[in-house]
Design an enzyme around this catalytic site. Structure first.
Site, PDB file in Angstrom:
ATOM      1  N   ARG A   1     -12.334  -9.665 -16.407  1.00 55.11           N
ATOM      2  CA  ARG A   1     -11.722  -9.371 -15.094  1.00 55.11           C
ATOM      3  C   ARG A   1     -12.505 -10.186 -14.229  1.00 55.11           C
ATOM      4  O   ARG A   1     -13.221  -9.749 -13.413  1.00 55.11           O
ATOM      5  CB  ARG A   1     -12.152  -7.888 -14.893  1.00 55.11           C
ATOM      6  CG  ARG A   1     -11.872  -6.650 -15.941  1.00 55.11           C
ATOM      7  CD  ARG A   1     -10.472  -6.212 -15.556  1.00 55.11           C
ATOM      8  NE  ARG A   1      -9.045  -7.259 -15.898  1.00 55.11           N
ATOM      9  CZ  ARG A   1      -7.865  -6.797 -15.517  1.00 55.11           C
ATOM     10  NH1 ARG A   1      -7.754  -5.426 -15.286  1.00 55.11           N
ATOM     11  NH2 ARG A   1      -6.948  -7.509 -15.982  1.00 55.11           N
TER      12      ARG A   1
ATOM     13  N   LYS B   1      -4.842   7.178 -18.558  1.00 52.63           N
ATOM     14  CA  LYS B   1      -6.342   7.261 -18.224  1.00 52.63           C
ATOM     15  C   LYS B   1      -6.705   8.859 -18.216  1.00 52.63           C
ATOM     16  O   LYS B   1      -7.136   9.228 -19.188  1.00 52.63           O
ATOM     17  CB  LYS B   1      -6.750   6.487 -16.972  1.00 52.63           C
ATOM     18  CG  LYS B   1      -6.480   4.841 -17.182  1.00 52.63           C
ATOM     19  CD  LYS B   1      -5.223   4.348 -17.015  1.00 52.63           C
ATOM     20  CE  LYS B   1      -5.044   2.879 -16.788  1.00 52.63           C
ATOM     21  NZ  LYS B   1      -3.684   2.442 -16.998  1.00 52.63           N
TER      22      LYS B   1
ATOM     23  N   TYR C   1      18.354  16.354 -22.609  1.00 53.90           N
ATOM     24  CA  TYR C   1      18.624  15.117 -21.727  1.00 53.90           C
ATOM     25  C   TYR C   1      18.136  15.602 -20.098  1.00 53.90           C
ATOM     26  O   TYR C   1      17.290  14.946 -19.650  1.00 53.90           O
ATOM     27  CB  TYR C   1      19.877  14.589 -21.792  1.00 53.90           C
ATOM     28  CG  TYR C   1      19.796  13.273 -20.861  1.00 53.90           C
ATOM     29  CD1 TYR C   1      19.546  12.104 -21.444  1.00 53.90           C
ATOM     30  CD2 TYR C   1      20.196  13.244 -19.542  1.00 53.90           C
ATOM     31  CE1 TYR C   1      19.509  11.000 -20.859  1.00 53.90           C
ATOM     32  CE2 TYR C   1      20.129  12.097 -18.924  1.00 53.90           C
ATOM     33  CZ  TYR C   1      19.913  10.843 -19.521  1.00 53.90           C
ATOM     34  OH  TYR C   1      19.621   9.424 -18.718  1.00 53.90           O
TER      35      TYR C   1
ATOM     36  N   PHE D   1      -3.330 -13.025 -17.419  1.00 49.25           N
ATOM     37  CA  PHE D   1      -4.257 -12.541 -18.543  1.00 49.25           C
ATOM     38  C   PHE D   1      -3.680 -12.054 -19.687  1.00 49.25           C
ATOM     39  O   PHE D   1      -4.499 -12.140 -20.702  1.00 49.25           O
ATOM     40  CB  PHE D   1      -5.319 -11.782 -17.589  1.00 49.25           C
ATOM     41  CG  PHE D   1      -4.345 -10.515 -17.170  1.00 49.25           C
ATOM     42  CD1 PHE D   1      -4.419  -9.295 -17.733  1.00 49.25           C
ATOM     43  CD2 PHE D   1      -3.936 -10.544 -15.556  1.00 49.25           C
ATOM     44  CE1 PHE D   1      -3.673  -8.468 -17.190  1.00 49.25           C
ATOM     45  CE2 PHE D   1      -3.309  -9.497 -15.043  1.00 49.25           C
ATOM     46  CZ  PHE D   1      -3.163  -8.366 -15.833  1.00 49.25           C
TER      47      PHE D   1
ATOM     48  N   PHE E   1      -5.249  -4.470  -7.474  1.00 48.98           N
ATOM     49  CA  PHE E   1      -5.379  -4.424  -8.744  1.00 48.98           C
ATOM     50  C   PHE E   1      -3.824  -4.972  -9.068  1.00 48.98           C
ATOM     51  O   PHE E   1      -3.042  -5.175  -8.320  1.00 48.98           O
ATOM     52  CB  PHE E   1      -5.057  -2.654  -9.420  1.00 48.98           C
ATOM     53  CG  PHE E   1      -5.079  -2.543 -10.920  1.00 48.98           C
ATOM     54  CD1 PHE E   1      -6.331  -2.736 -11.451  1.00 48.98           C
ATOM     55  CD2 PHE E   1      -3.789  -2.565 -11.379  1.00 48.98           C
ATOM     56  CE1 PHE E   1      -6.164  -2.919 -12.884  1.00 48.98           C
ATOM     57  CE2 PHE E   1      -3.986  -2.618 -12.719  1.00 48.98           C
ATOM     58  CZ  PHE E   1      -4.980  -2.590 -13.422  1.00 48.98           C
ATOM     59  N   THR E   2      -4.077  -5.564 -10.532  1.00 45.26           N
ATOM     60  CA  THR E   2      -3.084  -6.638 -10.883  1.00 45.26           C
ATOM     61  C   THR E   2      -1.935  -6.326 -10.819  1.00 45.26           C
ATOM     62  O   THR E   2      -1.093  -7.098 -10.246  1.00 45.26           O
ATOM     63  CB  THR E   2      -3.643  -7.071 -12.309  1.00 45.26           C
ATOM     64  OG1 THR E   2      -3.471  -5.919 -13.020  1.00 45.26           O
ATOM     65  CG2 THR E   2      -4.791  -7.682 -12.296  1.00 45.26           C
TER      66      THR E   2
ATOM     67  N   ASP F   1      -3.546   5.310  -5.448  1.00 53.21           N
ATOM     68  CA  ASP F   1      -3.665   5.143  -6.916  1.00 53.21           C
ATOM     69  C   ASP F   1      -4.474   5.944  -7.514  1.00 53.21           C
ATOM     70  O   ASP F   1      -5.760   5.733  -7.503  1.00 53.21           O
ATOM     71  CB  ASP F   1      -3.729   3.638  -7.153  1.00 53.21           C
ATOM     72  CG  ASP F   1      -3.768   3.331  -8.333  1.00 53.21           C
ATOM     73  OD1 ASP F   1      -4.073   4.397  -9.292  1.00 53.21           O
ATOM     74  OD2 ASP F   1      -3.851   2.167  -8.819  1.00 53.21           O
TER      75      ASP F   1
END
Ligand code: P71
Length: 445
Positions: A370, A246, A60, A436, A112-113, A203
């Site tokens: 997009r 990514k 843990y 979306f 960005f969303t 980001d």
């Protein structure tokens, strides 16, 4: 991993799309032939990463995999503190809650969303300060991710620096086509921000892809290694949010990275509320091990060259055939320009959504809207009608071959030849947040 693919008939795909409410997010993956929905969590892990999964320390607290991850992050990116999260938006949530006060403005190089939503939920307002060229699919500017310093300065003059907790800088800006920011521009942004006591939040979801473009196109960087460029980029930022799904070649994971000791303590305290203990943050030990290995693999030059090269291959193929796409081609996908592809459909009837649906029906290729659906409604309640109305053909890493890209290109051409028959869409269900993902539509007669 080898998986069998199923080829449906056109009639079957038509039925699947109707059942999915003309939203590619609502298709079952078993009904998809080539999946270009996203490069997020869809890349193939290497032999070394799979081996890493066998080395999970599932304690843990204090798992050795956490320390391996921390070391890999420091080695490649150079930030001091690592706070693990289950994926990128959890890091965005924490940094937004920690730094934004009600009424603040948060500038960034394009929205960005998830990022913008977390800024808004924290009481902030996003302000776009990217260069105008980024909003023009046909501009050939090599660094469309650059910040317009005059726009940033204007915001500081109008709002006052005390109302701007940070500027959010994305590398390889997703919503305008995976477009890089130049190191020279980032350095200027950092200096301007710091002169006013404004932090720079990075980001860095696709930072390594950005570094590759810098090496290829920015004067003075051709002989630098990818890691050196990544380190320099990060040195002009204070904080980073990362979706490891990514660049890092894993199916799940992410983190917040910060240099400031006090902020790190606050974030570590917050992560236990929302994610898990600060030495796993929503990931299992084995996930962290695969991630640590992925961080080192993704900066290997041969890997990133092949990755971006595959995207460029598809882009060139479509461009050579006269298909309207965003140029220059970016790093994680090829973006179709739905405004020029389907000029007969008004933007409030969602041409990009309709195009993504049509492409699936034609060939089973899944892509992502997009455009106006993703942009959502503005404070006035109207659809935002962004300049960019795009369909993203996103390439997962180390999954597909050039032959798959050829099939995709063929299908896009086929749809282009029959484009007049594509109809606009209207909502039958519109969710409140990030609409979306779950929205449903029907064709307008
Ligand atoms: C992509 C995704 C996944 C996604 C997210 C939202 C809408 C559609 C698809 C995620 C990103 C990203 C950037 C620049 C933060 C996140 C959130 N991208 N910043 O492109 O691209 O990370 O998904 O791990 O929470 O398909 P998360």
């Amino acid at each position: 991993m080898v998986e069998p693919l199923r080829m449906l008939t056109r009639e079957q795909r038509q039925r699947c799309m109707e059942e999915a409410g003309y939203n590619t997010f609502l298709l079952r993956s078993a009904d998809v032939y080539i999946d270009l929905l996203t490069d997020s969590g869809t890349s193939a892990m290497s032999d070394r990463q799979w081996a890493g999964l066998m080395l999970g320390d599932e304690a843990y607290a204090g798992s050795r995999n956490f320390y391996n991850l921390e070391a890999a992050m420091r080695e490649v990116y150079g930030y001091k503190h690592l706070i693990p999260t289950h994926q990128g938006r959890a890091a965005e949530h924490m940094i937004s809650q920690l730094l934004i006060k009600k009424g603040d403005s948060v500038p960034g190089n394009m929205y960005f969303t998830t990022t913008r939503l977390h800024q808004e939920l924290a009481g902030g307002t996003f302000v776009d300060v990217i260069i105008d060229e980024a909003h023009d699919p046909q501009s050939l500017h090599p660094f469309k991710g650059d910040v317009d310093l005059a726009k940033f300065q204007k915001l500081i003059d109008e709002r006052g620096a005390e109302k701007i907790p940070y500027i959010c800088i994305a590398t390889a800006v997703n919503m305008c086509g995976g477009q890089p920011i130049s190191v020279a521009n980032l350095k200027e942004v950092y200096e301007l921000a710091h002169r006013h006591g404004i932090l720079v939040v990075h980001d860095m979801t696709r930072c390594v892809e950005n570094a590759y473009m810098v090496k290829d196109h920015e004067p003075g960087y051709a002989d630098r290694t990818i890691t050196e460029i990544v380190r320099e980029i990060c040195s002009y930022t204070d904080i980073a949010t990362m979706s490891s799904k990514k660049d890092h070649l894993v199916n799940i994971g992410g983190f917040l990275a910060v240099n400031d000791d006090e902020l790190a303590n606050k974030a570590r305290n917050m992560v236990v509320v929302y994610e898990g203990l600060h030495t796993y943050g929503g990931m299992s030990g084995r996930d962290m091990e695969a991630l640590a290995i992925g961080i080192r693999e993704c900066v290997e030059y041969e890997h990133i060259k092949a990755r971006v090269g595959q995207v460029q291959y598809l882009g060139k193929k479509l461009d050579d055939e006269g298909i309207p796409i965003v140029k220059p081609v970016g790093t994680h996908g090829v973006f179709l320009d739905a405004k020029r592809f389907l000029p007969h459909i008004d933007q409030d009837l969602f041409p990009a959504q309709a195009l993504a649906a049509e492409l699936y029906v034609d060939s089973g290729v899944r892509s992502m809207e997009r455009g106006n659906v993703s942009a959502g409604r503005g404070p006035d309640g109207k659809h935002r009608r962004p300049a960019l109305e795009l369909v993203r053909l996103t390439i997962p890493r180390r999954v597909y071959t050039q032959a798959h890209m050829d099939v995709v290109a063929e299908s896009v051409l086929e749809v282009y030849d029959n484009r007049e028959q594509v109809k606009g869409l209207e909502f039958t269900y519109e969710p409140e947040y990030l609409r979306f993902f779950q929205a449903r539509f029907k064709p307008v007669e």
